[in-house]
Scaffold this motif. Sequence first.
Motif, short mmCIF file in Angstrom:
data_model
loop_
_atom_site.label_atom_id
_atom_site.label_comp_id
_atom_site.label_asym_id
_atom_site.label_seq_id
_atom_site.Cartn_x
_atom_site.Cartn_y
_atom_site.Cartn_z
N GLU A 163 21.19 -7.08 -10.52
CA GLU A 163 20.05 -7.08 -9.59
C GLU A 163 20.44 -7.76 -8.28
N TRP A 164 21.11 -8.94 -8.40
CA TRP A 164 21.48 -9.66 -7.17
C TRP A 164 22.46 -8.82 -6.37
N ILE A 165 23.50 -8.33 -7.01
CA ILE A 165 24.56 -7.61 -6.29
C ILE A 165 23.99 -6.36 -5.62
N SER A 189 20.83 -5.62 -4.83
CA SER A 189 19.80 -5.86 -3.79
C SER A 189 20.43 -6.45 -2.53
N ARG A 190 21.50 -7.25 -2.70
CA ARG A 190 22.06 -7.93 -1.51
C ARG A 190 23.19 -7.13 -0.85
N THR A 191 23.81 -6.23 -1.61
CA THR A 191 24.98 -5.53 -1.04
C THR A 191 24.89 -4.01 -1.13
N SER A 219 36.92 -16.53 9.78
CA SER A 219 35.75 -15.87 9.17
C SER A 219 36.11 -15.13 7.89
N LEU A 220 37.37 -14.66 7.81
CA LEU A 220 37.81 -14.03 6.56
C LEU A 220 39.29 -14.33 6.39
N VAL A 221 39.60 -15.15 5.38
CA VAL A 221 40.97 -15.66 5.20
C VAL A 221 41.46 -15.28 3.81
N THR A 239 38.57 -16.31 1.24
CA THR A 239 37.31 -16.99 1.62
C THR A 239 36.70 -16.22 2.79
N MET A 240 35.35 -16.22 2.83
CA MET A 240 34.65 -15.45 3.88
C MET A 240 33.45 -16.24 4.38
N ASP A 241 33.30 -16.27 5.70
CA ASP A 241 32.09 -16.84 6.30
C ASP A 241 31.10 -15.69 6.45
N GLY A 301 28.75 -15.69 9.35
CA GLY A 301 29.47 -15.47 10.62
C GLY A 301 29.83 -14.02 10.83
N ILE A 302 30.30 -13.35 9.76
CA ILE A 302 30.69 -11.94 9.90
C ILE A 302 29.45 -11.07 10.04
N TRP A 303 28.41 -11.46 9.33
CA TRP A 303 27.13 -10.74 9.42
C TRP A 303 26.65 -10.72 10.88
N ASN A 304 26.66 -11.89 11.52
CA ASN A 304 26.20 -11.99 12.91
C ASN A 304 27.15 -11.26 13.86
N ALA A 332 31.00 -2.21 4.20
CA ALA A 332 31.02 -3.61 3.76
C ALA A 332 29.76 -4.00 3.01
N ASN A 333 28.60 -3.52 3.53
CA ASN A 333 27.33 -4.00 2.97
C ASN A 333 26.20 -3.08 3.44
N ARG A 334 25.37 -2.59 2.49
CA ARG A 334 24.31 -1.63 2.83
C ARG A 334 23.30 -2.21 3.82
N ARG A 335 22.91 -3.46 3.61
CA ARG A 335 21.86 -4.05 4.45
C ARG A 335 22.35 -4.23 5.88
N ILE A 336 23.62 -4.59 6.01
CA ILE A 336 24.20 -4.77 7.36
C ILE A 336 24.23 -3.44 8.09
N GLY A 386 35.43 0.34 12.48
CA GLY A 386 35.94 -0.67 11.55
C GLY A 386 35.61 -2.04 12.10
N TYR A 387 35.39 -3.04 11.22
CA TYR A 387 35.04 -4.38 11.70
C TYR A 387 35.26 -5.35 10.55
N GLY A 388 35.88 -6.49 10.86
CA GLY A 388 36.12 -7.47 9.79
C GLY A 388 37.11 -8.54 10.16
O1 4VN Z 1 23.02 -11.40 0.90
C1 4VN Z 1 23.86 -12.31 0.76
O2 4VN Z 1 23.60 -13.45 0.34
C2 4VN Z 1 25.30 -12.03 1.16
C3 4VN Z 1 25.43 -12.32 2.67
C4 4VN Z 1 26.86 -12.10 3.11
N1 4VN Z 1 27.33 -10.77 2.73
C5 4VN Z 1 28.30 -10.15 3.48
C6 4VN Z 1 28.63 -10.63 4.76
C7 4VN Z 1 29.62 -9.98 5.48
C8 4VN Z 1 30.27 -8.90 4.94
C9 4VN Z 1 31.37 -8.21 5.63
C10 4VN Z 1 32.65 -8.30 5.10
C11 4VN Z 1 33.72 -7.71 5.74
C12 4VN Z 1 35.10 -7.81 5.17
O3 4VN Z 1 35.51 -6.53 4.85
C13 4VN Z 1 33.53 -6.95 6.91
C14 4VN Z 1 32.25 -6.86 7.45
C15 4VN Z 1 31.18 -7.49 6.82
CL1 4VN Z 1 29.62 -7.36 7.54
C16 4VN Z 1 29.89 -8.46 3.67
N2 4VN Z 1 28.92 -9.09 2.99
C17 4VN Z 1 27.12 -10.34 1.33
C18 4VN Z 1 25.68 -10.58 0.88
#
Ligand code: 4VN
Length: 316
Positions: A31-33, A35-37, A186-188, A208-210, A213-216, A243-247, A302-304
Amino acid sequence: QYGKITATARYLPKNIVTNDELAQWMDTSDEWIQSRTGIKQRHIAEEENTSDLCTEVARKLLAKAQIDAASLDFIIVATMSPDYSSPSVACQVQGRIGANQAMAFDLAAACAGFVYALATGENFIRTGLKRGLVIGGEKTSKLINWEDRSTAVLFGDGAAGVLLEADNKPSITRQMLRADGERSNSLVAGFRPTKTKFHQEDDQAGLTMDGRGIWNFALNDVVKDLQAFVKEEPIDLYLFHQANRRIIEKMAKKLKEPIEKFPMNLANYGNTSAASIPILLDELIEAGSIHLNGTQKVVLTGYGGGLAWGNLLLEL
Ligand SMILES: O=C(O)C1CCN(c2ccc(-c3cc(CO)ccc3Cl)cn2)CC1
Protein backbone atom coordinates in the motif's frame (compact mmCIF):
# COMPACT_ATOMS: atom_id res chain seq x y z
CA GLN A 1 23.55 13.32 -42.31
CA TYR A 2 21.52 12.85 -39.16
CA GLY A 3 20.75 10.05 -36.71
CA LYS A 4 17.60 7.96 -37.14
CA ILE A 5 16.36 5.40 -34.61
CA THR A 6 15.83 2.28 -36.73
CA ALA A 7 15.33 -0.35 -34.00
CA THR A 8 14.69 -0.54 -30.26
CA ALA A 9 14.96 -3.43 -27.76
CA ARG A 10 14.78 -4.10 -24.04
CA TYR A 11 15.95 -6.86 -21.69
CA LEU A 12 14.80 -7.43 -18.11
CA PRO A 13 16.35 -10.01 -15.76
CA LYS A 14 13.82 -12.80 -15.18
CA ASN A 15 13.55 -12.46 -11.36
CA ILE A 16 10.48 -10.33 -10.52
CA VAL A 17 10.16 -9.03 -6.93
CA THR A 18 6.72 -7.79 -5.88
CA ASN A 19 6.02 -5.18 -3.19
CA ASP A 20 4.50 -7.94 -1.03
CA GLU A 21 7.71 -9.96 -1.32
CA LEU A 22 9.73 -6.96 -0.10
CA ALA A 23 7.24 -6.47 2.75
CA GLN A 24 8.03 -9.99 3.96
CA TRP A 25 11.52 -8.96 5.09
CA MET A 26 11.47 -5.16 5.01
CA ASP A 27 9.39 -2.76 7.09
CA THR A 28 7.26 -1.55 4.19
CA SER A 29 3.94 -2.41 2.51
CA ASP A 30 2.43 -2.78 -0.93
CA GLU A 31 0.00 0.00 0.00
CA TRP A 32 2.77 2.45 0.95
CA ILE A 33 4.92 1.71 -2.10
CA GLN A 34 2.04 1.87 -4.61
CA SER A 35 0.45 5.01 -3.15
CA ARG A 36 3.74 6.94 -2.84
CA THR A 37 5.53 5.78 -6.00
CA GLY A 38 3.16 3.87 -8.31
CA ILE A 39 5.53 0.87 -8.29
CA LYS A 40 4.02 -2.65 -8.03
CA GLN A 41 7.04 -4.82 -8.87
CA ARG A 42 10.61 -4.65 -10.15
CA HIS A 43 13.09 -6.99 -11.88
CA ILE A 44 16.17 -7.79 -9.77
CA ALA A 45 19.14 -9.45 -11.50
CA GLU A 46 20.84 -12.38 -9.79
CA GLU A 47 23.94 -13.81 -11.49
CA GLU A 48 23.58 -11.39 -14.45
CA ASN A 49 25.55 -8.13 -14.24
CA THR A 50 25.04 -4.88 -16.16
CA SER A 51 27.21 -6.09 -19.07
CA ASP A 52 25.02 -9.19 -19.45
CA LEU A 53 21.81 -7.14 -19.56
CA CYS A 54 23.30 -4.75 -22.14
CA THR A 55 24.72 -7.60 -24.26
CA GLU A 56 21.21 -9.10 -24.53
CA VAL A 57 19.87 -5.73 -25.72
CA ALA A 58 22.66 -5.44 -28.30
CA ARG A 59 21.95 -8.95 -29.60
CA LYS A 60 18.22 -8.17 -29.92
CA LEU A 61 18.94 -4.92 -31.80
CA LEU A 62 21.23 -6.67 -34.31
CA ALA A 63 18.67 -9.44 -34.85
CA LYS A 64 15.73 -7.02 -35.25
CA ALA A 65 17.66 -4.85 -37.72
CA GLN A 66 19.20 -7.87 -39.50
CA ILE A 67 22.64 -6.26 -39.44
CA ASP A 68 26.08 -7.62 -38.73
CA ALA A 69 27.92 -6.53 -35.56
CA ALA A 70 31.01 -5.72 -37.64
CA SER A 71 29.03 -2.95 -39.37
CA LEU A 72 28.72 -0.92 -36.14
CA ASP A 73 30.86 2.23 -35.78
CA PHE A 74 30.13 2.91 -32.08
CA ILE A 75 28.60 1.51 -28.89
CA ILE A 76 27.69 3.89 -26.07
CA VAL A 77 26.38 2.51 -22.77
CA ALA A 78 24.82 4.88 -20.21
CA THR A 79 25.09 3.36 -16.74
CA MET A 80 25.68 4.27 -13.10
CA SER A 81 26.23 0.60 -12.23
CA PRO A 82 29.04 -0.75 -14.48
CA ASP A 83 30.53 -4.20 -13.81
CA TYR A 84 34.04 -2.61 -13.65
CA SER A 85 35.87 0.69 -13.94
CA SER A 86 37.77 -1.14 -16.71
CA PRO A 87 36.76 -2.67 -19.04
CA SER A 88 33.76 -0.44 -19.78
CA VAL A 89 30.38 -2.18 -20.17
CA ALA A 90 30.39 -0.93 -23.78
CA CYS A 91 33.71 -2.70 -24.46
CA GLN A 92 32.43 -5.89 -22.85
CA VAL A 93 29.37 -5.73 -25.12
CA GLN A 94 31.58 -4.94 -28.15
CA GLY A 95 33.69 -8.02 -27.53
CA ARG A 96 30.78 -10.36 -26.80
CA ILE A 97 28.83 -9.46 -29.97
CA GLY A 98 31.96 -9.20 -32.19
CA ALA A 99 31.52 -5.53 -33.14
CA ASN A 100 35.24 -5.30 -33.87
CA GLN A 101 35.00 -2.08 -35.88
CA ALA A 102 33.14 -0.14 -33.17
CA MET A 103 34.64 2.32 -30.74
CA ALA A 104 32.98 1.83 -27.35
CA PHE A 105 32.67 3.70 -24.07
CA ASP A 106 30.42 4.15 -21.04
CA LEU A 107 28.72 7.41 -20.14
CA ALA A 108 27.91 8.31 -16.51
CA ALA A 109 24.95 10.67 -16.10
CA ALA A 110 22.76 8.54 -13.80
CA CYS A 111 19.05 8.88 -14.67
CA ALA A 112 19.80 11.42 -17.43
CA GLY A 113 22.28 8.96 -18.93
CA PHE A 114 20.23 7.74 -21.87
CA VAL A 115 19.37 11.29 -23.00
CA TYR A 116 23.06 12.30 -22.72
CA ALA A 117 24.08 9.13 -24.59
CA LEU A 118 21.55 9.52 -27.42
CA ALA A 119 22.62 13.16 -27.90
CA THR A 120 26.24 11.95 -28.00
CA GLY A 121 25.44 9.26 -30.60
CA GLU A 122 23.58 11.83 -32.70
CA ASN A 123 26.61 14.10 -32.62
CA PHE A 124 28.87 11.25 -33.81
CA ILE A 125 26.56 10.63 -36.77
CA ARG A 126 26.41 14.32 -37.60
CA THR A 127 30.21 14.29 -37.78
CA GLY A 128 30.42 11.26 -40.08
CA LEU A 129 29.84 7.92 -38.31
CA LYS A 130 27.15 5.73 -39.90
CA ARG A 131 25.75 3.32 -37.33
CA GLY A 132 25.84 2.62 -33.60
CA LEU A 133 24.12 1.28 -30.50
CA VAL A 134 23.00 3.55 -27.66
CA ILE A 135 22.04 1.51 -24.58
CA GLY A 136 20.93 2.39 -21.05
CA GLY A 137 21.61 -0.46 -18.61
CA GLU A 138 21.56 -0.79 -14.83
CA LYS A 139 22.00 -3.26 -12.01
CA THR A 140 21.42 -0.69 -9.26
CA SER A 141 20.35 -3.59 -7.00
CA LYS A 142 24.07 -4.11 -6.26
CA LEU A 143 24.50 -0.47 -5.17
CA ILE A 144 21.45 -0.19 -2.95
CA ASN A 145 21.44 -0.37 0.84
CA TRP A 146 18.82 -3.11 1.23
CA GLU A 147 18.38 -2.10 4.88
CA ASP A 148 17.13 1.35 3.79
CA ARG A 149 13.43 0.99 2.96
CA SER A 150 13.22 4.62 1.72
CA THR A 151 15.40 3.78 -1.31
CA ALA A 152 15.49 -0.03 -1.65
CA VAL A 153 11.83 -0.18 -2.73
CA LEU A 154 12.28 2.42 -5.51
CA PHE A 155 14.83 0.88 -7.88
CA GLY A 156 14.86 -1.96 -10.40
CA ASP A 157 17.36 -3.56 -12.81
CA GLY A 158 17.07 -3.61 -16.59
CA ALA A 159 18.46 -2.48 -19.94
CA ALA A 160 17.20 -1.15 -23.23
CA GLY A 161 18.52 0.73 -26.21
CA VAL A 162 18.33 1.81 -29.82
CA LEU A 163 20.13 1.32 -33.12
CA LEU A 164 21.01 4.76 -34.47
CA GLU A 165 21.76 5.01 -38.21
CA ALA A 166 22.74 7.81 -40.62
CA ASP A 167 19.86 9.31 -42.61
CA ASN A 168 19.58 12.45 -44.75
CA LYS A 169 16.57 13.70 -42.75
CA PRO A 170 16.98 14.99 -39.16
CA SER A 171 14.83 13.27 -36.50
CA ILE A 172 16.64 14.26 -33.29
CA THR A 173 16.09 17.94 -33.92
CA ARG A 174 16.87 19.62 -30.56
CA GLN A 175 19.14 18.83 -27.60
CA MET A 176 19.42 20.37 -24.12
CA LEU A 177 21.87 18.84 -21.62
CA ARG A 178 22.21 20.35 -18.12
CA ALA A 179 23.99 19.65 -14.82
CA ASP A 180 24.29 21.12 -11.32
CA GLY A 181 27.21 19.65 -9.38
CA GLU A 182 26.46 21.82 -6.36
CA ARG A 183 23.60 19.39 -5.63
CA SER A 184 25.71 16.30 -6.31
CA ASN A 185 24.91 14.87 -2.87
CA SER A 186 21.24 14.48 -3.87
CA LEU A 187 21.87 10.96 -5.13
CA VAL A 188 25.08 9.17 -4.14
CA ALA A 189 26.08 5.56 -4.94
CA GLY A 190 29.04 3.39 -5.84
CA PHE A 191 31.81 5.03 -3.77
CA ARG A 192 35.04 2.93 -3.84
CA PRO A 193 36.87 3.53 -0.54
CA THR A 194 40.67 3.86 -0.57
CA LYS A 195 42.27 1.05 1.46
CA THR A 196 46.02 1.26 0.82
CA LYS A 197 49.23 1.45 2.85
CA PHE A 198 49.09 5.20 2.20
CA HIS A 199 45.49 6.05 3.03
CA GLN A 200 42.47 4.24 4.48
CA GLU A 201 38.77 5.20 4.13
CA ASP A 202 35.61 3.54 5.41
CA ASP A 203 33.01 1.95 3.17
CA GLN A 204 29.92 4.06 2.56
CA ALA A 205 26.42 2.79 3.33
CA GLY A 206 25.20 2.20 -0.25
CA LEU A 207 22.90 4.35 -2.32
CA THR A 208 21.60 7.44 -0.56
CA MET A 209 19.05 9.91 -1.95
CA ASP A 210 17.75 13.30 -0.86
CA GLY A 211 14.20 12.53 -1.99
CA ARG A 212 12.85 15.95 -1.07
CA GLY A 213 15.72 17.67 -2.89
CA ILE A 214 15.31 15.67 -6.09
CA TRP A 215 11.54 16.03 -5.91
CA ASN A 216 11.88 19.84 -5.83
CA PHE A 217 14.58 19.76 -8.55
CA ALA A 218 12.21 17.81 -10.82
CA LEU A 219 9.27 20.16 -10.20
CA ASN A 220 11.32 23.36 -10.51
CA ASP A 221 14.52 23.12 -12.59
CA VAL A 222 13.42 20.30 -14.90
CA VAL A 223 9.95 21.75 -15.56
CA LYS A 224 11.34 25.27 -16.14
CA ASP A 225 13.92 24.05 -18.67
CA LEU A 226 11.33 21.84 -20.37
CA GLN A 227 9.02 24.84 -20.87
CA ALA A 228 11.90 26.73 -22.50
CA PHE A 229 12.84 23.65 -24.54
CA VAL A 230 9.42 22.97 -26.08
CA LYS A 231 8.47 26.68 -26.36
CA GLU A 232 5.08 26.72 -28.17
CA GLU A 233 5.79 23.54 -30.15
CA PRO A 234 2.87 21.03 -29.93
CA ILE A 235 4.28 17.80 -28.43
CA ASP A 236 2.50 14.46 -28.87
CA LEU A 237 4.30 12.45 -26.16
CA TYR A 238 6.62 13.16 -23.25
CA LEU A 239 8.81 10.17 -22.34
CA PHE A 240 10.05 11.04 -18.85
CA HIS A 241 12.61 9.13 -16.80
CA GLN A 242 10.33 6.74 -14.83
CA ALA A 243 11.17 7.70 -11.25
CA ASN A 244 7.84 8.26 -9.52
CA ARG A 245 4.18 8.44 -10.66
CA ARG A 246 3.23 11.35 -8.40
CA ILE A 247 6.18 13.45 -9.53
CA ILE A 248 5.36 12.89 -13.21
CA GLU A 249 1.70 13.81 -12.54
CA LYS A 250 2.77 17.04 -10.82
CA MET A 251 5.21 17.89 -13.63
CA ALA A 252 2.47 17.32 -16.23
CA LYS A 253 0.18 19.68 -14.29
CA LYS A 254 2.83 22.40 -14.15
CA LEU A 255 3.36 21.97 -17.91
CA LYS A 256 -0.42 22.29 -18.39
CA GLU A 257 -0.40 19.13 -20.51
CA PRO A 258 -2.86 16.20 -20.23
CA ILE A 259 -1.49 13.19 -18.32
CA GLU A 260 -2.24 11.00 -21.37
CA LYS A 261 0.85 12.56 -23.00
CA PHE A 262 3.04 11.11 -20.21
CA PRO A 263 2.99 7.30 -20.59
CA MET A 264 4.21 5.46 -17.50
CA ASN A 265 5.35 1.85 -17.01
CA LEU A 266 7.18 2.26 -13.70
CA ALA A 267 4.53 0.04 -12.01
CA ASN A 268 6.26 -2.95 -13.63
CA TYR A 269 9.91 -1.95 -13.41
CA GLY A 270 10.50 0.57 -10.63
CA ASN A 271 13.15 3.19 -11.27
CA THR A 272 15.63 1.64 -13.74
CA SER A 273 17.74 4.83 -13.94
CA ALA A 274 19.43 5.12 -17.38
CA ALA A 275 17.34 2.21 -18.73
CA SER A 276 13.94 3.70 -17.93
CA ILE A 277 13.44 5.88 -21.03
CA PRO A 278 14.57 3.28 -23.62
CA ILE A 279 12.46 0.56 -21.90
CA LEU A 280 9.44 2.86 -22.19
CA LEU A 281 10.29 3.79 -25.80
CA ASP A 282 10.62 0.11 -26.80
CA GLU A 283 7.28 -0.78 -25.15
CA LEU A 284 5.46 2.12 -26.84
CA ILE A 285 6.81 1.12 -30.27
CA GLU A 286 5.91 -2.54 -29.63
CA ALA A 287 2.37 -1.45 -28.62
CA GLY A 288 2.04 0.69 -31.74
CA SER A 289 1.63 3.94 -29.76
CA ILE A 290 4.74 5.28 -31.50
CA HIS A 291 4.61 4.46 -35.23
CA LEU A 292 8.15 5.46 -36.39
CA ASN A 293 6.67 7.06 -39.54
CA GLY A 294 7.89 10.60 -38.81
CA THR A 295 4.50 11.98 -37.77
CA GLN A 296 4.97 12.29 -34.00
CA LYS A 297 6.83 14.88 -31.90
CA VAL A 298 8.24 13.09 -28.85
CA VAL A 299 10.29 14.67 -26.06
CA LEU A 300 12.67 12.51 -23.99
CA THR A 301 13.45 13.93 -20.53
CA GLY A 302 16.00 12.42 -18.18
CA TYR A 303 16.65 13.85 -14.70
CA GLY A 304 18.44 12.62 -11.60
CA GLY A 305 21.77 12.07 -9.90
CA GLY A 306 24.58 14.50 -10.61
CA LEU A 307 22.40 16.47 -10.68
CA ALA A 308 22.07 15.93 -14.39
CA TRP A 309 19.12 16.42 -16.64
CA GLY A 310 18.41 16.74 -20.35
CA ASN A 311 15.80 16.93 -23.10
CA LEU A 312 15.74 15.67 -26.67
CA LEU A 313 13.11 16.50 -29.29
CA LEU A 314 12.49 13.54 -31.59
CA GLU A 315 10.36 13.49 -34.73
CA LEU A 316 9.52 9.79 -34.85
O1 4VN B 1 6.41 9.78 -0.96
C1 4VN B 1 7.49 9.63 -0.36
O2 4VN B 1 7.62 9.65 0.88
C2 4VN B 1 8.76 9.46 -1.18
C3 4VN B 1 9.29 10.87 -1.52
C4 4VN B 1 10.58 10.75 -2.30
N1 4VN B 1 10.42 9.90 -3.48
C5 4VN B 1 11.20 10.11 -4.58
C6 4VN B 1 11.93 11.29 -4.73
C7 4VN B 1 12.72 11.46 -5.87
C8 4VN B 1 12.78 10.46 -6.81
C9 4VN B 1 13.64 10.56 -8.00
C10 4VN B 1 14.72 9.69 -8.10
C11 4VN B 1 15.58 9.77 -9.18
C12 4VN B 1 16.74 8.84 -9.29
O3 4VN B 1 16.56 8.07 -10.42
C13 4VN B 1 15.35 10.68 -10.23
C14 4VN B 1 14.26 11.56 -10.12
C15 4VN B 1 13.42 11.50 -9.01
CL1 4VN B 1 12.10 12.60 -8.93
C16 4VN B 1 12.01 9.30 -6.62
N2 4VN B 1 11.25 9.17 -5.52
C17 4VN B 1 9.79 8.58 -3.27
C18 4VN B 1 8.49 8.69 -2.46
